[in-house]
Design a protein around this motif. Structure first.
Motif, PDB file in Angstrom:
ATOM      1  N   MET A   1       0.845  -1.198   0.000  1.00  0.00           N
ATOM      2  CA  MET A   1       0.000   0.000   0.000  1.00  0.00           C
ATOM      3  C   MET A   1       0.879   1.246   0.000  1.00  0.00           C
ATOM      4  N   GLN A   2       0.665   2.098  -0.977  1.00  0.00           N
ATOM      5  CA  GLN A   2       1.501   3.277  -1.111  1.00  0.00           C
ATOM      6  C   GLN A   2       0.942   4.455  -0.316  1.00  0.00           C
ATOM      7  N   PRO A 105      -6.645   1.346  -1.174  1.00  0.00           N
ATOM      8  CA  PRO A 105      -5.631   1.228  -2.234  1.00  0.00           C
ATOM      9  C   PRO A 105      -4.366   2.042  -1.976  1.00  0.00           C
ATOM     10  N   TYR A 106      -4.525   3.203  -1.348  1.00  0.00           N
ATOM     11  CA  TYR A 106      -3.376   4.021  -0.970  1.00  0.00           C
ATOM     12  C   TYR A 106      -3.826   5.052   0.057  1.00  0.00           C
ATOM     13  N   LEU A 192      -3.797   4.115  -8.885  1.00  0.00           N
ATOM     14  CA  LEU A 192      -4.427   2.794  -8.782  1.00  0.00           C
ATOM     15  C   LEU A 192      -3.783   1.790  -9.730  1.00  0.00           C
ATOM     16  N   LYS A 193      -3.326   2.270 -10.877  1.00  0.00           N
ATOM     17  CA  LYS A 193      -2.704   1.377 -11.857  1.00  0.00           C
ATOM     18  C   LYS A 193      -1.291   0.968 -11.455  1.00  0.00           C
ATOM     19  N   ASP A 194      -0.697   1.728 -10.548  1.00  0.00           N
ATOM     20  CA  ASP A 194       0.658   1.421 -10.087  1.00  0.00           C
ATOM     21  C   ASP A 194       0.563   0.354  -9.002  1.00  0.00           C
ATOM     22  N   LYS A 195       0.854  -0.868  -9.356  1.00  0.00           N
ATOM     23  CA  LYS A 195       0.675  -1.996  -8.439  1.00  0.00           C
ATOM     24  C   LYS A 195       1.904  -2.276  -7.580  1.00  0.00           C
ATOM     25  N   GLN A 196       2.942  -1.479  -7.738  1.00  0.00           N
ATOM     26  CA  GLN A 196       4.143  -1.737  -6.953  1.00  0.00           C
ATOM     27  C   GLN A 196       3.875  -1.496  -5.473  1.00  0.00           C
ATOM     28  N   PRO A 197       4.351  -2.392  -4.612  1.00  0.00           N
ATOM     29  CA  PRO A 197       4.182  -2.176  -3.169  1.00  0.00           C
ATOM     30  C   PRO A 197       5.045  -1.018  -2.696  1.00  0.00           C
ATOM     31  N   SER A 198       4.679  -0.476  -1.568  1.00  0.00           N
ATOM     32  CA  SER A 198       5.455   0.620  -1.007  1.00  0.00           C
ATOM     33  C   SER A 198       6.873   0.168  -0.709  1.00  0.00           C
TER      34      SER A 198
END
Length: 203
Positions: A1-2, A105-106, A192-198
């Motif tokens: 979660m970013q 989502p973030y 939302l499209k950026d699925k990279q984890p924090s």
């Protein structure tokens, strides 16, 4: 979660933008509000403020914000001292708040001094809100009932917009011409499209 930072100069409209994100069910931590609250309610912080800024800065437990502002916005060293007292306490509250946020989502941290306080190192992305200085001055004069010269002093204590936007991942223009909601929705979709984890370590 970013975790996403929302920042900008005084009067740029950070809170307005964050309220739109909240309508999208994105939790927002209002660091500037928490800082003001801590100065008012935390006994240890109040003691430090009295020690460095004088016992008359409080009327009982009520902080004289105008008096404090007149001190720190006329003395950069005093402003730095105030921030060094408040910011660690705010960061502790932020970390506790983070642990309470589930299934989102973030997250967003709203703060005026993200870059100045080096909070950007704990954030995954930064959104900078911009607005023409004349509009910002008008907004703060109306909000705080102060003179234009006093607003200008506060503006001069912060990084300039150009410096901030160079380091931003996203920029939102709040110039009262461009609509805010489409800009927020566009950024929301990209995050939302950026699925990279924090990659940040908050703890």
């Amino acid at each position: 979660m970013q975790t996403v930072g929302v920042t900008g100069g005084i009067g740029s409209g950070k809170s307005t933008v964050c309220h739109i994100f909240e309508q999208l069910e994105i939790p927002v931590f209002y660091a500037d509000y928490e800082s003001k609250n801590i100065l008012q309610t935390d006994p240890q912080i109040r003691e430090q403020i009295r020690r460095f800024f004088g016992s008359e800065i409080y009327d009982g437990v009520i902080l004289n914000r105008k008096k404090l502002a007149s001190i720190v916005f006329n003395d950069p060293d005093k402003l730095k001292l105030l921030n060094s007292i408040a910011h660690p306490a705010v960061l502790r509250k932020f970390r506790l708040w983070l642990k309470e946020q589930l299934n989102v989502p973030y997250l967003i941290m709203e703060a005026a001094l993200i870059f100045e306080s080096e909070l950007d190192v704990i954030l995954d992305k930064i959104i900078v809100i911009t607005a023409p200085e004349v509009i910002r001055i008008k907004r703060i004069m109306h909000r705080d009932n102060i003179l234009a010269a006093d607003v200008t002093k506060r503006i001069n204590q912060q990084w300039g917009e150009e410096q901030k936007t160079k380091l931003a991942d996203f920029v939102i223009s709040n110039d009262e011409i461009q609509l805010l909601i489409p800009q927020v929705l566009s950024i929301h979709t990209k995050i939302l499209k950026d699925k990279q984890p924090s990659k940040r370590n908050y703890y």
